[in-house]
Design a protein around this motif. Structure first.
Motif, PDB file in Angstrom:
ATOM      1  N   GLY A 128       0.933  -0.962   0.010  1.00 40.51           N
ATOM      2  CA  GLY A 128       0.090   0.000   0.078  1.00 40.51           C
ATOM      3  C   GLY A 128       0.835   1.202  -0.046  1.00 40.51           C
ATOM      4  N   THR A 129       0.010   2.259  -0.515  1.00 43.28           N
ATOM      5  CA  THR A 129       0.750   3.671  -0.306  1.00 43.28           C
ATOM      6  C   THR A 129       0.799   4.265   0.951  1.00 43.28           C
ATOM      7  N   ASP A 130       1.017   5.566   1.016  1.00 46.49           N
ATOM      8  CA  ASP A 130       1.071   6.087   2.197  1.00 46.49           C
ATOM      9  C   ASP A 130      -0.103   6.207   3.261  1.00 46.49           C
ATOM     10  N   SER A 131      -1.192   6.487   2.521  1.00 47.83           N
ATOM     11  CA  SER A 131      -2.447   6.440   3.292  1.00 47.83           C
ATOM     12  C   SER A 131      -2.829   5.174   4.014  1.00 47.83           C
ATOM     13  N   PHE A 132      -2.137   4.251   3.797  1.00 47.75           N
ATOM     14  CA  PHE A 132      -2.299   2.789   4.687  1.00 47.75           C
ATOM     15  C   PHE A 132      -1.481   3.137   5.796  1.00 47.75           C
ATOM     16  N   TYR A 133      -0.710   3.983   6.348  1.00 47.33           N
ATOM     17  CA  TYR A 133       0.140   3.896   7.102  1.00 47.33           C
ATOM     18  C   TYR A 133      -0.795   4.806   8.416  1.00 47.33           C
ATOM     19  N   ASP A 134      -1.611   3.906   8.733  1.00 40.08           N
ATOM     20  CA  ASP A 134      -2.723   4.482   9.669  1.00 40.08           C
ATOM     21  C   ASP A 134      -3.049   2.988  10.597  1.00 40.08           C
ATOM     22  N   LYS A 135      -2.877   3.211  11.965  1.00 46.34           N
ATOM     23  CA  LYS A 135      -3.133   1.953  12.777  1.00 46.34           C
ATOM     24  C   LYS A 135      -4.539   1.633  12.466  1.00 46.34           C
ATOM     25  N   THR A 136      -5.697   2.311  12.011  1.00 38.05           N
ATOM     26  CA  THR A 136      -6.979   1.907  11.619  1.00 38.05           C
ATOM     27  C   THR A 136      -6.871   0.764  10.741  1.00 38.05           C
ATOM     28  N   VAL A 137      -5.931   0.579   9.866  1.00 41.73           N
ATOM     29  CA  VAL A 137      -5.789  -0.393   8.913  1.00 41.73           C
ATOM     30  C   VAL A 137      -5.872  -1.813   9.787  1.00 41.73           C
ATOM     31  N   ILE A 138      -4.731  -1.803  10.761  1.00 45.47           N
ATOM     32  CA  ILE A 138      -4.576  -2.815  11.502  1.00 45.47           C
ATOM     33  C   ILE A 138      -5.873  -3.040  12.508  1.00 45.47           C
ATOM     34  N   THR A 139      -6.523  -2.137  13.208  1.00 42.15           N
ATOM     35  CA  THR A 139      -7.564  -2.366  13.938  1.00 42.15           C
ATOM     36  C   THR A 139      -8.707  -2.931  13.090  1.00 42.15           C
ATOM     37  N   GLU A 140      -9.184  -2.381  12.167  1.00 46.61           N
ATOM     38  CA  GLU A 140     -10.013  -2.649  11.232  1.00 46.61           C
ATOM     39  C   GLU A 140      -9.942  -4.081  10.629  1.00 46.61           C
ATOM     40  N   THR A 141      -8.893  -4.396  10.104  1.00 47.28           N
ATOM     41  CA  THR A 141      -8.772  -5.760   9.346  1.00 47.28           C
ATOM     42  C   THR A 141      -8.046  -6.714  10.106  1.00 47.28           C
ATOM     43  N   GLY A 142      -7.607  -6.420  11.229  1.00 47.78           N
ATOM     44  CA  GLY A 142      -7.050  -7.610  11.923  1.00 47.78           C
ATOM     45  C   GLY A 142      -5.828  -8.378  11.332  1.00 47.78           C
ATOM     46  N   LYS A 143      -5.831  -9.692  11.390  1.00 49.95           N
ATOM     47  CA  LYS A 143      -4.854 -10.527  10.783  1.00 49.95           C
ATOM     48  C   LYS A 143      -4.890 -10.583   9.255  1.00 49.95           C
ATOM     49  N   ALA A 144      -5.693 -10.098   8.499  1.00 54.20           N
ATOM     50  CA  ALA A 144      -5.754  -9.889   7.142  1.00 54.20           C
ATOM     51  C   ALA A 144      -4.772  -9.024   6.730  1.00 54.20           C
ATOM     52  N   SER A 145      -4.366  -8.006   7.615  1.00 53.89           N
ATOM     53  CA  SER A 145      -3.298  -7.085   6.980  1.00 53.89           C
ATOM     54  C   SER A 145      -1.761  -7.491   7.560  1.00 53.89           C
ATOM     55  N   GLU A 146      -1.881  -8.490   8.343  1.00 46.78           N
ATOM     56  CA  GLU A 146      -0.508  -8.917   8.770  1.00 46.78           C
ATOM     57  C   GLU A 146       0.450  -9.226   7.622  1.00 46.78           C
ATOM     58  N   GLY A 147       1.534  -8.648   7.601  1.00 50.22           N
ATOM     59  CA  GLY A 147       2.556  -8.880   6.612  1.00 50.22           C
ATOM     60  C   GLY A 147       2.425  -7.700   5.432  1.00 50.22           C
ATOM     61  N   MET A 148       1.469  -7.042   5.517  1.00 48.84           N
ATOM     62  CA  MET A 148       1.361  -5.977   4.548  1.00 48.84           C
ATOM     63  C   MET A 148       2.671  -4.720   4.539  1.00 48.84           C
ATOM     64  N   THR A 149       2.843  -4.485   3.422  1.00 50.80           N
ATOM     65  CA  THR A 149       4.007  -3.634   3.130  1.00 50.80           C
ATOM     66  C   THR A 149       3.429  -2.334   2.889  1.00 50.80           C
ATOM     67  N   VAL A 150       4.170  -1.037   3.338  1.00 48.31           N
ATOM     68  CA  VAL A 150       3.389   0.161   3.077  1.00 48.31           C
ATOM     69  C   VAL A 150       4.638   1.226   2.959  1.00 48.31           C
ATOM     70  N   SER A 151       4.542   1.942   2.079  1.00 44.20           N
ATOM     71  CA  SER A 151       5.480   2.968   1.553  1.00 44.20           C
ATOM     72  C   SER A 151       4.891   4.261   2.076  1.00 44.20           C
ATOM     73  N   THR A 152       5.659   5.035   3.050  1.00 42.51           N
ATOM     74  CA  THR A 152       5.428   6.348   3.199  1.00 42.51           C
ATOM     75  C   THR A 152       6.425   7.449   3.346  1.00 42.51           C
ATOM     76  N   PHE A 153       6.078   8.452   3.322  1.00 44.43           N
ATOM     77  CA  PHE A 153       7.115   9.528   3.599  1.00 44.43           C
ATOM     78  C   PHE A 153       8.252   9.091   4.701  1.00 44.43           C
ATOM     79  N   THR A 154       9.211   9.389   4.609  1.00 47.09           N
ATOM     80  CA  THR A 154      10.141   8.992   5.617  1.00 47.09           C
ATOM     81  C   THR A 154       9.672   9.414   6.940  1.00 47.09           C
TER      82      THR A 154
END
Length: 193
Positions: A72-98
């Motif tokens: 995912g792109t920088d919009s995915f750098y948000d803990k909401t992704v993890i809390t809303e998707t649980g284990k489904a997002s485990e291992g996801m790679t996100v690129s964001t501003f430094t």
């Protein structure tokens, strides 16, 4: 953005099995999730602009049985992704501003009692620092600040040299850095690359 990613990915030997998109106001992404799952990809790159759409598509893909990797792109750098998707997002790679220097991150954690940074916090800090330096140098208007920027250079808390061109822009590609993060054990972990 999608065409640039596609060209670079294919140049490196990757194969795009399907491209799908939805307008920002679309909230029913079931058709896109089914198309993506049915194409049987090893990974899915998502350039979604809203966290709501991002979490929705991950949930739908998970419900459809997708078990591959997410990128995912920088919009995915948000803990909401993890809390809303649980284990489904485990291992996801996100690129964001430094995420900035370790010292900056520690100072932020000390000040706000949290290791979570606000979006683009190091870049905002560096921008204000550049304005501060221009004002200290005598600039009193926005135009004067812009004229002063080409003479300002400093090592930013973003982790790279802040340097401006004759127009007051940071146009040097070396001035743009990104952090790679992986969702690991229910949290974002920075990946060294």
């Amino acid at each position: 953005q999608a065409s640039i990613f596609k060209a670079a990915f294919e140049k490196l030997g990757g194969k795009i099995t399907i491209e799908t998109k939805a307008e920002p106001h679309i909230t029913d992404l079931a058709a896109q999730a089914k198309q993506l799952k049915d194409s049987n990809p090893e990974g899915i790159m998502m350039g979604i602009n809203t966290i709501t759409a991002g979490t929705a598509i991950i949930k739908l893909l998970n419900q459809n049985g997708y078990t591959g990797k997410y990128f995912g792109t920088d919009s995915f750098y948000d803990k909401t992704v993890i809390t809303e998707t649980g284990k489904a997002s485990e291992g996801m790679t996100v690129s964001t501003f430094t995420l900035g220097t370790k010292a900056f991150r520690q100072a932020m954690a000390n000040k706000f009692q949290s290791a979570d940074l606000a979006y683009a916090a190091p870049q905002a800090y560096d921008a204000l620092h550049a304005i501060q330096l221009a004002v200290q140098g005598g600039a009193t208007t926005g135009e004067a600040v812009q004229k002063a920027l080409p003479g300002i250079t400093f090592m930013g808390v973003s982790g790279y040299t802040i340097k401006f061109d004759k127009n007051g822009e940071m146009s040097d590609p070396a001035s743009v850095k990104y952090s790679l993060l992986e969702v690991k054990d229910g949290d974002f972990t920075e990946i060294d690359y």
